[in-house]
Write an enzyme that holds these catalytic residues in place. Structure first.
Site, PDB file in Angstrom:
ATOM      1  N   LYS A   1       0.362   4.743   8.735  1.00  0.00           N
ATOM      2  CA  LYS A   1       1.005   5.194   7.381  1.00  0.00           C
ATOM      3  C   LYS A   1       0.066   5.198   6.410  1.00  0.00           C
ATOM      4  O   LYS A   1       0.131   6.275   5.482  1.00  0.00           O
ATOM      5  CB  LYS A   1       2.127   4.092   7.249  1.00  0.00           C
ATOM      6  CG  LYS A   1       2.758   4.164   5.897  1.00  0.00           C
ATOM      7  CD  LYS A   1       3.057   2.706   5.236  1.00  0.00           C
ATOM      8  CE  LYS A   1       2.150   2.293   4.336  1.00  0.00           C
ATOM      9  NZ  LYS A   1       2.228   1.195   3.400  1.00  0.00           N
TER      10      LYS A   1
ATOM     11  N   THR B   1       1.080  -1.057   0.016  1.00  0.00           N
ATOM     12  CA  THR B   1      -0.078  -0.012  -0.273  1.00  0.00           C
ATOM     13  C   THR B   1       1.019   1.226  -0.112  1.00  0.00           C
ATOM     14  O   THR B   1       1.641   1.414   0.793  1.00  0.00           O
ATOM     15  CB  THR B   1      -0.668   0.104   1.374  1.00  0.00           C
ATOM     16  OG1 THR B   1      -1.710  -1.134   1.189  1.00  0.00           O
ATOM     17  CG2 THR B   1      -1.803   1.364   1.228  1.00  0.00           C
TER      18      THR B   1
ATOM     19  N   LYS C   1      -7.279   1.267  -2.728  1.00  0.00           N
ATOM     20  CA  LYS C   1      -6.797   1.003  -1.507  1.00  0.00           C
ATOM     21  C   LYS C   1      -6.917   1.862  -0.280  1.00  0.00           C
ATOM     22  O   LYS C   1      -7.517   1.766   0.702  1.00  0.00           O
ATOM     23  CB  LYS C   1      -5.469   0.285  -1.644  1.00  0.00           C
ATOM     24  CG  LYS C   1      -5.004  -0.166  -0.216  1.00  0.00           C
ATOM     25  CD  LYS C   1      -5.636  -1.368   0.679  1.00  0.00           C
ATOM     26  CE  LYS C   1      -5.267  -1.647   1.954  1.00  0.00           C
ATOM     27  NZ  LYS C   1      -3.898  -2.406   1.996  1.00  0.00           N
TER      28      LYS C   1
END
Lengths: 288, 288
Positions: free
Chosen positions: B224, B81, B156
């Protein structure tokens, strides 16, 4: 809900603030009464479903209210989403007259009411809940015994707390995906069945994509419920920033004149609909 | 994921930054390579799964990176990701060398990876995606073609945006119900299947009730991802207050030393666990 009780063979006596609301019910053989007290005078179980806690207070505790016409052994069931504190006060006032009072807010919306598939969250006396259970077979799919007086309301407010920031999440995902240039149907297919999945993503996001902002649940009713929850938060000494955020965004939506749209209209408080590749909903005027 | 490819009969060549990470894989017949470039020199498809965009950049575009060892016709698939912009840049750099680059982040967690039930969100060239499809039969249940380069990452990040405020919603509902004195199992039963329902309410709330804060997905990894989404928001000129709120609460959690707990630990940023009728999770120290 009254219509379903009537259809199940119960004798129904009805009072509504505007009599025309009860027209269909009266046509199906229900009897009119001129006040909540007059309903209570002839009924074994009195169901209340109104708007705000002040309405509940007047209908149950007021001069012509349910308790003013009650007889010992009667049961009053408040289906309104209302104040837990008021539910506790009503249970105490009812008990002094030999009456049982249950707080019994529901979830499942207009559709659940029409189809008899509501969930009822019940606070109050066990024996009274069991006595009312046969009636709920006509109106509900699930009846949850939550605990003593007020716990039905607290459980419903918990439900609304879970919905509040969840609606923000769903609408923000659509705003993000729109502005990132993604195909929205593909995106929903990719994310709806995993850890991002929710009832609102599966049921309300597709309505937004179709430009359908009609109410399953009115914005203004949801604002009422969030404010009840925020009042309880103050009383309980807790701070819920997601709920606070959701309430402020929905309040903006009411200011914009969208109080009678469905809760999925939250996206209009987060982004200008004309900046998103979405159909403009009916009733949203052109930009100036 | 590499283990599943090996078990499905693929020849696997592997490089990991710490070689001990690959011990099981090497034991199952995979071949060691000393750099990403050395993997690329012998592979038809190179799968990358690392931590941060800077790591992806180094592993793919660096001096000893995948593209440094690539031959025309090769495909590089980034499962990390990571940044949509970087995905676009990598696709362009790859194309100049006759290589196809797909951004293909996954959802489904450690468990989905072990069981081969991941969802892969793919951005990039159609022919390359179709060429890799047989490999994904070993690792994924669902492969979604999202569009051109970067759209896998954007999809995502949309997923993470939907999770972010949704986690706030789930944890706030538990804090509210706890402090209102409700029985939490009963409350979850009452609210989980209706409009308040979500994957997190069904899957993570019960872990909180059990005092289980072990990671399905690490707090620090989620932080993150939210920061990647917030960077994209700035680039796209949009403001998502629910995502902003969730990131700030999770950042507080990292400050408290809880970065290696699961994302359900968010409740620790909203309430003192000792004020809630919940088991204190392992590894949370006594209050001073």
């Amino acid at each position: 809900m009254a219509g379903r009780l009537r259809a199940a063979g119960y004798e129904v006596t009805v009072f509504t603030r505007r009599q025309e609301t009860a027209a269909d019910l009266l046509g199906s053989g229900a009897t009119w009464a001129d006040s909540p007290a007059a309903v209570a005078a002839v009924a074994d179980v009195v169901f209340v479903m109104v708007g705000y806690p002040a309405d509940v207070r007047q209908v149950v505790l007021g001069e012509e209210g349910v308790l003013a016409g009650s007889r010992p052994g009667m049961i009053v069931v408040d289906h309104t989403t209302s104040s837990p504190e008021l539910a506790v006060a009503m249970a105490a006032a009812a008990q002094r007259q030999g009456v049982a009072s249950l707080d019994a807010p529901v979830s499942g919306g207009d559709r659940g009411a029409r189809e008899g598939t509501l969930t009822v969250m019940v606070g109050g006396d066990d024996a009274a809940r069991q006595a009312v259970a046969p009636c709920w077979q006509a109106t509900a799919k699930t009846v949850v015994a939550c605990g003593g007086p007020g716990t039905g309301q607290q459980t419903k407010l918990t439900n609304q707390v879970a919905i509040a920031a969840g609606m923000v999440a769903m609408c923000e995902a659509l705003v993000y995906a729109s502005r990132a240039g993604l195909d929205l149907e593909t995106t929903l297919r990719a994310i709806s069945s995993g850890a991002a999945g929710s009832w609102s993503l599966s049921n309300l996001a597709p309505r937004i994509l179709a430009g359908d902002f009609q109410p399953g649940f009115f914005v203004e009713h949801f604002v009422k419920d969030m404010r009840l929850a925020l009042e309880e938060c103050r009383r309980l000494g807790i701070s819920l920033p997601g709920l606070t955020l959701a309430e402020s965004l929905y309040a903006r939506l009411v200011d914009q004149g969208h109080g009678r749209l469905g809760t999925q209209a939250l996206i209009l408080a987060l982004a200008d609909i004309d900046d998103l590749p979405l159909p403009r909903p009916a009733g949203i005027s052109d930009p100036a």
